[in-house]
Design a protein around this motif. Structure first.
Motif, short mmCIF file in Angstrom:
data_model
loop_
_atom_site.label_atom_id
_atom_site.label_comp_id
_atom_site.label_asym_id
_atom_site.label_seq_id
_atom_site.Cartn_x
_atom_site.Cartn_y
_atom_site.Cartn_z
N ARG A 1 -3.40 12.95 -1.88
CA ARG A 1 -4.30 12.70 -0.74
C ARG A 1 -4.71 11.23 -0.68
NH1 ARG A 1 -9.76 16.36 -0.17
NH2 ARG A 1 -10.75 15.22 1.55
N GLY A 2 -4.76 10.68 0.54
CA GLY A 2 -5.36 9.36 0.76
C GLY A 2 -4.49 8.17 0.44
N VAL A 3 -3.21 8.38 0.18
CA VAL A 3 -2.34 7.23 -0.09
C VAL A 3 -1.17 7.22 0.90
CG1 VAL A 3 -2.92 7.15 -2.55
CG2 VAL A 3 -0.93 8.45 -1.80
N TRP A 4 -0.68 6.02 1.18
CA TRP A 4 0.41 5.88 2.15
C TRP A 4 1.75 6.19 1.51
CZ3 TRP A 4 -0.15 5.36 7.26
CH2 TRP A 4 -1.38 4.91 7.75
N GLU B 1 0.82 -1.22 0.00
CA GLU B 1 0.00 0.00 0.00
C GLU B 1 0.85 1.27 0.00
OE1 GLU B 1 -3.68 -0.01 2.67
OE2 GLU B 1 -2.44 -1.59 3.56
N ILE B 2 2.15 1.12 0.22
CA ILE B 2 3.01 2.31 0.34
C ILE B 2 3.48 2.70 -1.05
CG2 ILE B 2 5.13 3.21 1.37
CD1 ILE B 2 4.56 1.17 3.69
N THR B 3 3.02 3.86 -1.50
CA THR B 3 3.17 4.19 -2.91
C THR B 3 4.49 4.88 -3.24
OG1 THR B 3 2.04 6.26 -2.56
CG2 THR B 3 0.69 4.40 -3.28
N ARG B 4 5.07 5.59 -2.31
CA ARG B 4 6.35 6.22 -2.63
C ARG B 4 7.12 6.56 -1.37
NH1 ARG B 4 6.37 12.03 -5.37
NH2 ARG B 4 8.43 12.03 -4.41
N ARG C 1 -0.14 9.04 5.88
CA ARG C 1 -1.19 9.24 4.88
C ARG C 1 -1.95 10.51 5.26
NH1 ARG C 1 -5.76 5.09 5.34
NH2 ARG C 1 -6.77 6.84 6.39
N PHE C 2 -2.23 11.34 4.28
CA PHE C 2 -2.95 12.60 4.53
C PHE C 2 -4.36 12.48 3.96
CE2 PHE C 2 1.54 13.45 4.44
CZ PHE C 2 1.72 14.22 5.57
N ASP C 3 -5.33 12.75 4.79
CA ASP C 3 -6.72 12.57 4.37
C ASP C 3 -7.44 13.89 4.13
OD1 ASP C 3 -6.50 9.82 4.44
OD2 ASP C 3 -7.05 9.71 6.57
N HIS C 4 -6.75 15.00 4.36
CA HIS C 4 -7.39 16.31 4.22
C HIS C 4 -6.58 17.15 3.24
CE1 HIS C 4 -9.94 15.27 7.61
NE2 HIS C 4 -8.86 14.75 8.14
N PRO C 5 -7.22 18.11 2.58
CA PRO C 5 -6.51 18.90 1.58
C PRO C 5 -5.72 20.06 2.19
CG PRO C 5 -8.82 19.55 1.63
CD PRO C 5 -8.67 18.44 2.64
N ALA C 6 -4.65 20.39 1.50
CA ALA C 6 -3.90 21.60 1.85
C ALA C 6 -3.45 22.21 0.52
CB ALA C 6 -2.70 21.27 2.72
N THR C 7 -3.88 23.43 0.28
CA THR C 7 -3.66 24.07 -1.01
C THR C 7 -2.34 24.86 -1.01
OG1 THR C 7 -4.79 26.05 -0.25
CG2 THR C 7 -6.15 24.36 -1.33
N GLU C 8 -1.98 25.38 -2.18
CA GLU C 8 -0.78 26.23 -2.26
C GLU C 8 -0.91 27.48 -1.42
OE1 GLU C 8 0.97 27.20 -5.95
OE2 GLU C 8 0.78 25.15 -6.71
N GLN C 9 -2.13 27.97 -1.32
CA GLN C 9 -2.36 29.16 -0.52
C GLN C 9 -2.24 28.85 0.98
OE1 GLN C 9 -6.25 30.85 -0.91
NE2 GLN C 9 -5.59 32.81 -0.06
N HIS C 10 -2.69 27.64 1.35
CA HIS C 10 -2.67 27.24 2.76
C HIS C 10 -2.06 25.86 2.91
CE1 HIS C 10 -6.18 30.18 2.92
NE2 HIS C 10 -5.23 30.73 3.65
N PRO C 11 -0.76 25.78 2.67
CA PRO C 11 -0.09 24.47 2.73
C PRO C 11 0.12 24.02 4.18
CG PRO C 11 1.51 26.20 2.30
CD PRO C 11 0.17 26.87 2.31
N TYR C 12 0.47 22.76 4.32
CA TYR C 12 0.93 22.24 5.60
C TYR C 12 2.44 22.46 5.73
CZ TYR C 12 -3.30 19.23 6.19
OH TYR C 12 -4.55 18.72 6.35
N MET C 13 2.93 22.28 6.95
CA MET C 13 4.37 22.40 7.23
C MET C 13 4.92 21.06 7.71
SD MET C 13 4.77 25.69 7.05
CE MET C 13 3.33 26.16 6.14
N TYR C 14 6.17 20.82 7.42
CA TYR C 14 6.93 19.84 8.19
C TYR C 14 8.15 20.59 8.69
CZ TYR C 14 9.25 19.62 3.63
OH TYR C 14 9.86 19.97 2.46
N HIS C 15 8.59 20.27 9.90
CA HIS C 15 9.70 21.06 10.44
C HIS C 15 10.28 20.42 11.68
CE1 HIS C 15 7.16 22.81 13.73
NE2 HIS C 15 6.19 22.77 12.83
N CYS C 16 11.45 20.92 12.04
CA CYS C 16 12.04 20.57 13.32
C CYS C 16 11.28 21.33 14.40
CB CYS C 16 13.51 20.96 13.35
SG CYS C 16 14.22 20.63 14.99
N HIS C 17 10.91 20.63 15.49
CA HIS C 17 10.15 21.30 16.55
C HIS C 17 11.04 21.95 17.62
CE1 HIS C 17 6.44 22.43 18.55
NE2 HIS C 17 5.77 21.90 17.55
#
Ligand code: C2O
Ligand code: CU
Ligand code: CU
Length: 482
Positions: free
Chosen positions: A392-395, A344-347, A450-466
């Motif tokens: 969206r929706g894939v592992w 199920e892990i696509t990439r 896996r991400f199940d919700h949308p995030a657009t270019e205007q309102h993207p998500y972040m990944y970061h060091c905490h």
């Protein structure tokens, strides 16, 4: 009032304070919750007030209670003279209500995100996520807890009386000047971020909480800017970890010591039915030598090895037999967690976190240590650049490591599962839902996500060091989900 079993010599005059319990706001009826972002004045030490920030209160904010399959409506009002973005850390919500740096609330403005809560019961939190100022604003107090309940957890015999046997425990470290005022400077932070010297719990130094003489649930949040903690009890008693960032584990895990990196939450159960006080120790992981057999294990061995004096408790729980106690045995099974099959892990994506003495041009005006380049995959955070685009929706499998030292890597909009931590299989207490994973330069940490919700270019998500000083200096990237 005397305080038995307490290292009183270190705190000669003032009686230890009560553990402050933030007000609980019930958000389950969908009514908008007013959250005024405001200036405050707070005494960490007796009789000295220092300027702080808070939500509706002088320091930190109320605990917000919500429920799976309900709407949570928040109404932030920024009364400061600087912009503030407020992120719901751990919430599975779309990018446009996630509260990343694009959603900065201008001075005087309001922001009213409507959040559909669809995830299982968990301890989450909300905190400043303002571009370049997150460390400063969180340090001053812009953080609070969010508790999500659900039906499955309701039916389990777990302590759940807020402020009685279910306590919010926000752990931070702070440095004070001779007048007792908070000291913070991003520019002067070392390469490990801003490290305080004094532990504060819900804004109090070494407080005491009276609790029933039974099982007590602590919702621990490492709300530090940069510190990794070791959590233990002074008498080396066992406790049970029942939940990690994203909710319940599959079964309670008995532990005597536990690591927590910035951003992480752990729910633990400690048993006070013997009537003895439980002294919670919050140790600074960087002060221990981890060469021999790793950090976690037996507290006495750890203390002996580091040749450290017996540490002062950061929080003392005193058993009060007049309070009705939760004595039911812990459930043997908690959540069911289904890991994706390999097919199920696509990439796979790789993330390489780097700190380098550099030009410092990535982060403008800062000097000194801030001239270090802090990057992920060679790029410092740029609000105008989308670094990754995710389906969206894939592992997916994400592999993360660094060129130098340990970092807590956090991802917005999801909970993930850890496959490998620093090259080894995740231990049982790390096999639940997470949104923050520790990585090191020794080897890759790997998660499946896996991400199940949308995030657009205007309102993207972040990944970061905490480590917030790393984040503020650019160790962060943006991604869309579509
Ligand atoms: Cu708790 Cu992006 O942060
Ligand atoms: Cu987050
Ligand atoms: Cu970092």
């Amino acid at each position: 009032m005397l305080c038995a079993g307490y290292g009183r010599s270190a705190w000669p005059k003032a009686a230890p304070s009560r553990l402050p319990i933030p007000a609980l706001i019930d958000g389950t009826n969908g009514e908008p919750i007013d959250l005024q972002i405001r200036r405050g004045a707070w005494s960490f030490k007796t009789d000295v007030k220092t300027p702080t920030l808070g939500f509706n209160q002088d320091y930190l904010g109320p605990t917000i209670r919500t429920r799976r399959n309900s709407e949570l409506n928040l109404d932030y009002h920024n009364t400061l003279t600087e912009g503030v973005a407020v992120h719901g850390h751990g919430l599975h919500v779309p990018g446009n209500v996630d509260g990343g740096p694009q959603l900065e609330i201008a001075p005087g403005d309001r922001w009213q995100p409507a959040l559909s809560i669809v995830q299982p019961a968990a301890t989450c939190w909300y905190h400043s996520h303002t571009h370049g100022k997150t460390g400063h604003q969180v340090y001053r107090g812009l953080a609070g807890m969010i508790i999500i309940d659900d039906e499955m957890t309701d039916s389990m015999p777990l302590p759940r009386r807020y402020g009685i046997d279910d306590l919010p425990v926000i752990i931070q470290d702070r440095t004070f000047d001779a007048q007792g005022r908070l000291v913070y400077s991003l520019d002067d932070a070392g390469e490990d971020g801003w490290l305080g010297d004094t532990v504060v719990i819900n804004g109090a130094i070494a407080p005491v909480a009276n609790v029933p003489a039974g099982k007590v649930r602590l919702r621990l949040l490492n709300g530090a800017n940069a510190r990794f903690y070791i959590v233990a009890f002074a008498d080396n008693r066992s406790f049970y970890k029942i939940a990690s960032d994203g909710g319940l584990l599959t079964a309670p895990v008995p532990l005597k010591t536990m690591e927590m990196s910035p951003g992480e939450r752990c729910e633990i159960i400690v048993d006070l039915s013997d009537g003895k006080a439980a002294e919670l120790l919050i140790l600074f992981e960087d002060e221990f030598d981890e060469d021999e057999e790793g950090i976690v294990g037996n507290l006495q061995v750890l203390l002996l090895r580091s040749k450290r004096p017996r540490p002062q408790p950061s929080l003392t729980l005193k058993a009060d037999r007049t309070l009705p106690a939760h004595t039911a045995p812990l459930p043997e099974k908690l959540a069911t967690i289904t890991r994706p099959k390999e097919s199920e892990i696509t990439r796979t994506r790789d993330f390489f976190l780097a700190m380098e003495d550099g030009s410092g041009k990535g982060h403008g005006t800062h000097k000194g240590h801030a001239a270090m380049d802090m990057t992920i995959n060679g790029a410092a955070m740029d609000m105008n650049v989308i670094n990754e685009r995710v389906e969206r929706g894939v592992w997916e499998r994400w592999r993360i490591r660094s060129n130098d030292g340990a970092h807590p890597f956090h991802v917005h909009g999801c909970s993930f599962l850890i496959e490998q931590m620093e090259g080894a299989a995740a231990p049982p207490d790390q096999r639940g839902w997470k949104d923050t994973v520790v990585l090191d330069d020794d080897d890759w940490s790997e998660i499946v996500v896996r991400f199940d919700h949308p995030a657009t270019e205007q309102h993207p998500y972040m990944y970061h060091c905490h480590i917030l000083e790393h984040e503020d200096r650019g160790m962060m990237g943006q991604f869309t989900v579509s």
